[in-house]
Structures are given as C-alpha cells and as structure tokens.
Design a protein around this motif. Sequence first.
Motif, PDB file in Angstrom:
ATOM      1  N   GLY A   3       0.669  -1.159  -0.025  1.00  0.00           N
ATOM      2  CA  GLY A   3      -0.103  -0.029   0.116  1.00  0.00           C
ATOM      3  C   GLY A   3       0.831   1.204  -0.029  1.00  0.00           C
ATOM      4  N   GLU A   4       1.944   1.357   0.760  1.00  0.00           N
ATOM      5  CA  GLU A   4       2.614   2.596   0.793  1.00  0.00           C
ATOM      6  C   GLU A   4       3.413   2.625  -0.390  1.00  0.00           C
ATOM      7  N   THR A   5       4.029   1.865  -1.263  1.00  0.00           N
ATOM      8  CA  THR A   5       4.257   1.876  -2.693  1.00  0.00           C
ATOM      9  C   THR A   5       3.260   2.382  -3.721  1.00  0.00           C
ATOM     10  N   LEU A   6       2.131   1.832  -3.458  1.00  0.00           N
ATOM     11  CA  LEU A   6       1.087   2.148  -4.079  1.00  0.00           C
ATOM     12  C   LEU A   6       0.802   3.697  -4.250  1.00  0.00           C
ATOM     13  N   GLN A   7       0.681   4.287  -2.830  1.00  0.00           N
ATOM     14  CA  GLN A   7       0.329   5.625  -2.964  1.00  0.00           C
ATOM     15  C   GLN A   7       1.588   6.490  -3.088  1.00  0.00           C
ATOM     16  N   GLU A   8       2.708   5.858  -2.939  1.00  0.00           N
ATOM     17  CA  GLU A   8       3.915   6.782  -3.318  1.00  0.00           C
ATOM     18  C   GLU A   8       3.941   7.032  -4.677  1.00  0.00           C
ATOM     19  N   THR A   9       3.773   5.665  -5.620  1.00  0.00           N
ATOM     20  CA  THR A   9       3.830   5.622  -6.998  1.00  0.00           C
ATOM     21  C   THR A   9       2.920   6.552  -7.704  1.00  0.00           C
ATOM     22  N   ALA A  10       1.496   6.555  -7.020  1.00  0.00           N
ATOM     23  CA  ALA A  10       0.508   7.528  -7.535  1.00  0.00           C
ATOM     24  C   ALA A  10       0.748   9.059  -7.264  1.00  0.00           C
ATOM     25  N   GLY A  11       1.299   9.108  -5.937  1.00  0.00           N
ATOM     26  CA  GLY A  11       1.529  10.643  -5.624  1.00  0.00           C
ATOM     27  C   GLY A  11       2.689  11.177  -6.426  1.00  0.00           C
ATOM     28  N   ILE A  12       3.756  10.368  -6.708  1.00  0.00           N
ATOM     29  CA  ILE A  12       4.981  11.174  -7.395  1.00  0.00           C
ATOM     30  C   ILE A  12       4.358  11.501  -9.029  1.00  0.00           C
ATOM     31  N   VAL A 100      -3.103   7.297 -13.307  1.00  0.00           N
ATOM     32  CA  VAL A 100      -3.117   8.555 -12.616  1.00  0.00           C
ATOM     33  C   VAL A 100      -3.138   9.549 -13.988  1.00  0.00           C
ATOM     34  N   THR A 101      -2.274   9.220 -14.808  1.00  0.00           N
ATOM     35  CA  THR A 101      -2.476  10.301 -16.210  1.00  0.00           C
ATOM     36  C   THR A 101      -3.676  10.229 -16.564  1.00  0.00           C
ATOM     37  N   GLU A 102      -4.363   9.197 -17.038  1.00  0.00           N
ATOM     38  CA  GLU A 102      -5.608   9.136 -17.620  1.00  0.00           C
ATOM     39  C   GLU A 102      -6.744   9.917 -16.490  1.00  0.00           C
ATOM     40  N   SER A 103      -6.834   9.662 -15.255  1.00  0.00           N
ATOM     41  CA  SER A 103      -7.669  10.365 -14.560  1.00  0.00           C
ATOM     42  C   SER A 103      -7.591  11.858 -14.697  1.00  0.00           C
ATOM     43  N   TYR A 104      -6.065  12.393 -14.553  1.00  0.00           N
ATOM     44  CA  TYR A 104      -5.746  13.623 -14.669  1.00  0.00           C
ATOM     45  C   TYR A 104      -6.343  14.248 -16.144  1.00  0.00           C
TER      46      TYR A 104
END
Length: 133
Positions: A3-12, A100-104
């Motif tokens: 979960g930490e890596t998931l959120q970190e990847t999305a946030g970056i 993330v890019t598609e959401s943006y």
Amino acid sequence: MDGETLQETAGIRAEELPAAEMTHPFGPEYGVFKVVGRMFLLLTEVRGRPIVVLKADPRDSEALRQAHPDITPGYHMNKRHWITLEPGGDLDEEMIRELVTESYLLVVERLPRAKRPVDPASFVSRPRDSPAP
C-alpha cells in the motif's frame, strides 16, 4: 505491490503533471490531488490499508475491475466514474502511472479551454527520467 508503494507511485506521478496540486480538504488523512481546483486523485486508508482512488471512463472502469481483482469501484465516490486501487495485487508501477495520467486528463478535458494546463488530445507523458522540455 504494498500500500505504501502504491500511494507513493501514484503521488509521484500526480506531482509530475502540469498544474497538479496536493490538498487536504477532508482532513490530514486524505491527500487530494487537484488540477485547476478539480479532484483527480485521492490517497487515503480504509480499514488500515492504503488505497488510491482515481477518475476513470465508465467503460474502462468496468473492464479494469473485471481484469484486476485489486481494482474496485471508487471508495465513497460515484461507482461508475471512479475506481479504487488496492494493494497486494498485480498492479505495477507503469500501470499505476498510466491510470493517474488518464484520471488527470479526464478532468482536464472537462475544464474550459482557457483554463486547461495542457491539451488533453495531444498531451504526451514524458518518461519519468526524461528532462522537462
């Protein structure tokens, strides 16, 4: 992926996108990324598990949920237009970055043309290690 890596990847990835900003409108436990005041990514925890919530085209959302057990309907969001990424499944960094890019871009394309930080039709995501133009 944990979960930490998931959120970190999305946030970056979100931080790399033009005019994206992190806010905390719902409290410190909810990281919300917005573009021109509109939300495209939510980082939070559910039952102690970090999750990522993203906007998605309804057709893509359904296909993603069918193909990946770790992609579920959007947590506390419109279930047709939002998806939740959960840790522990087969999602990899590249796919998370693409989602993330598609959401943006889904949010940007709904903005008035004069306020769009990029043209969603021609936006090309540069590779992570490439220098900015």
